[in-house]
Design a protein around this motif. Structure first.
Motif, PDB file in Angstrom:
ATOM      1  N   ARG A  56      -7.886   4.134   5.958  1.00 15.52           N
ATOM      2  CA  ARG A  56      -8.538   5.205   5.194  1.00 15.52           C
ATOM      3  C   ARG A  56      -7.551   5.913   4.266  1.00 15.52           C
ATOM      4  NH1 ARG A  56     -10.486   7.794   9.278  1.00 15.52           N
ATOM      5  NH2 ARG A  56      -8.751   9.255   9.263  1.00 15.52           N
ATOM      6  N   GLU A  57      -6.395   6.306   4.828  1.00 15.07           N
ATOM      7  CA  GLU A  57      -5.395   7.054   4.038  1.00 15.07           C
ATOM      8  C   GLU A  57      -4.888   6.246   2.835  1.00 15.07           C
ATOM      9  OE1 GLU A  57      -3.697  10.250   4.865  1.00 15.07           O
ATOM     10  OE2 GLU A  57      -5.546  10.534   6.019  1.00 15.07           O
ATOM     11  N   ASN A  58      -4.867   4.934   3.002  1.00 15.78           N
ATOM     12  CA  ASN A  58      -4.419   4.093   1.893  1.00 15.78           C
ATOM     13  C   ASN A  58      -5.539   3.799   0.895  1.00 15.78           C
ATOM     14  OD1 ASN A  58      -1.524   3.318   2.133  1.00 15.78           O
ATOM     15  ND2 ASN A  58      -2.166   2.680   4.184  1.00 15.78           N
ATOM     16  N   GLY A  59      -6.752   4.219   1.228  1.00 10.91           N
ATOM     17  CA  GLY A  59      -7.893   3.992   0.336  1.00 10.91           C
ATOM     18  C   GLY A  59      -8.197   2.520   0.118  1.00 10.91           C
ATOM     19  N   LEU A  60      -7.997   1.704   1.163  1.00 13.14           N
ATOM     20  CA  LEU A  60      -8.171   0.257   1.002  1.00 13.14           C
ATOM     21  C   LEU A  60      -9.632  -0.139   1.207  1.00 13.14           C
ATOM     22  CD1 LEU A  60      -5.080  -0.800   3.133  1.00 13.14           C
ATOM     23  CD2 LEU A  60      -5.252  -0.904   0.643  1.00 13.14           C
ATOM     24  N   PRO A  61     -10.211  -0.891   0.266  1.00 15.53           N
ATOM     25  CA  PRO A  61     -11.595  -1.367   0.467  1.00 15.53           C
ATOM     26  C   PRO A  61     -11.674  -2.449   1.539  1.00 15.53           C
ATOM     27  CG  PRO A  61     -10.717  -2.104  -1.675  1.00 15.53           C
ATOM     28  CD  PRO A  61      -9.648  -1.267  -1.039  1.00 15.53           C
ATOM     29  N   SER A 106       0.873  -1.173   0.000  1.00 13.31           N
ATOM     30  CA  SER A 106       0.000   0.000   0.000  1.00 13.31           C
ATOM     31  C   SER A 106       0.915   1.228   0.000  1.00 13.31           C
ATOM     32  CB  SER A 106      -0.935  -0.028   1.208  1.00 13.31           C
ATOM     33  OG  SER A 106      -0.196  -0.103   2.404  1.00 13.31           O
ATOM     34  N   GLN A 107       0.356   2.393   0.246  1.00 10.99           N
ATOM     35  CA  GLN A 107       1.175   3.599   0.102  1.00 10.99           C
ATOM     36  C   GLN A 107       1.820   4.067   1.411  1.00 10.99           C
ATOM     37  OE1 GLN A 107      -0.874   6.852  -1.804  1.00 10.99           O
ATOM     38  NE2 GLN A 107       1.011   8.025  -2.029  1.00 10.99           N
ATOM     39  N   GLY A 109     -18.395   0.969   2.876  1.00  8.06           N
ATOM     40  CA  GLY A 109     -16.957   1.135   3.071  1.00  8.06           C
ATOM     41  C   GLY A 109     -16.408   0.080   4.008  1.00  8.06           C
TER      42      GLY A 109
END
Ligand code: PMP
Length: 304
Positions: free
Chosen positions: A86-91, A4-5, A46
């Motif tokens: 959340r910050e990584n936008g992971l589902p 992830s980021q 989410g």
């Protein structure tokens, strides 16, 4: 592994590649650390994290048991874990909090060491494979015994203790099994290398007690509750190796493994050799609970 980021480190989001610790960190040399594994599940609203406060409380308990100070409260760690998903936008995500002793001393007396707190999250599918979840996996009883209460603290998730699990896993995989089943030093069934174990016999579900030297799994506790609420009899009892061979059904539970059927132990088929009805029901209830489909267990879930 899927990257992830960002990784949360000591209060800041850092880029995945920059999430480094010093080569002389105490935890790298002596296994002085504690960790957790947590899952967030995708829902229409989410991602939701499964039993997040319980996991962070266990992290604190593990740290206290091994004398490792934790700089962040349970509430702060809960917030940080949500932030990192959340910050990584992971589902959906596997979340890995880690507290290890850092630099300051390389003596076995760790008093002068700093601590590092890290929470990573990335997308991770079925730990023992999609096929394993559907059709069951093979397991072998390990020659390595689960470390004893007189050696370390089995009911704490300390990094150093996992050398024991890694030996069992390596041995199993080299012998052609998917997973290891570890006995304790008394010769009774303990658990998998990274999962708790359940047995079904004549419709009753049995799992070894915490006093067998297992990790008190959060998935284990959830499955006990889900099955009992569904009218299934669940007991904690010591199990002999031969009980495994005579079982109608066997399955593993864990955050990573979720509910994974065991179709064979030591080359002996379990029951019909196919996932049995109680295992399938446990899988179904667990899946529904973690994805918010059962009102009764909504308090196990937390949105990010
Ligand atoms: N036993 C061991 C040794 C483990 O590493 C794990 C994974 N944390 C489990 C059991 C299952 O625990 P949980 O359900 O809390 O993930």
């Amino acid at each position: 592994m899927e990257q992830s980021q960002f990784i949360w480190m000591d209060g800041e989001m850092v880029q995945w590649a920059d999430a480094q610790v010093h080569a002389l960190s105490h935890g790298l040399h002596y296994g002085t650390g504690v960790f957790e594994g947590i899952r967030a599940y995708a829902t229409a609203n989410g991602p939701v994290v499964f039993r997040l406060p319980e996991h962070m409380r266990r992290l604190h308990r593990s740290a206290a048991a091994y004398g490792i100070p934790v700089a962040w409260s349970v509430e702060q760690l809960v917030a940080a874990a949500r932030d990192v998903v959340r910050e990584n936008g992971l589902p959906s995500a596997y979340i890995r909090p880690l507290v290890i002793l850092g630099t300051g001393s390389i003596s076995l007396d760790p008093t002068a060491c700093t601590t590092r707190t890290i929470i990573a999250a990335w997308e991770w599918g079925a730990y023992l494979g999609e096929d394993g979840v559907r059709n069951g996996i093979t397991a072998g009883v390990s020659s390595w015994r689960r470390f004893a209460e007189s050696t370390l603290i089995p009911n704490a998730k300390g990094t150093g203790g996992y050398l024991n699990s890694v030996q069992a896993k390596l041995e199993a995989v080299r012998a052609g099994f998917d997973e290891a089943i570890m006995l304790n030093t008394a010769g009774l069934v303990a658990e998998g290398s990274g999962e708790n174990l359940f047995l079904v016999r004549d419709g009753t579900v049995i799992t070894p007690p915490v006093t067998a030297g297992i990790l008190d799994g959060i998935t284990r506790a959830s499955i006990i509750r889900l099955l009992q609420d569904d009218g299934v009899e669940v007991r904690e009892a010591d199990l002999a190796r031969s009980d495994l061979y005579y079982a109608d059904e066997l399955f593993f539970t864990g955050t990573a493994a979720e509910v994974t059927p065991i179709r064979e132990v030591d080359h002996r088929p379990i029951g019909t050799g196919r996932p049995g009805p109680v295992t399938l029901r446990a899988q179904e209830l667990f899946h529904q609970a973690v994805t918010g489909k059962l009102d009764k267990y909504q308090n196990w879930l937390e949105s990010v």
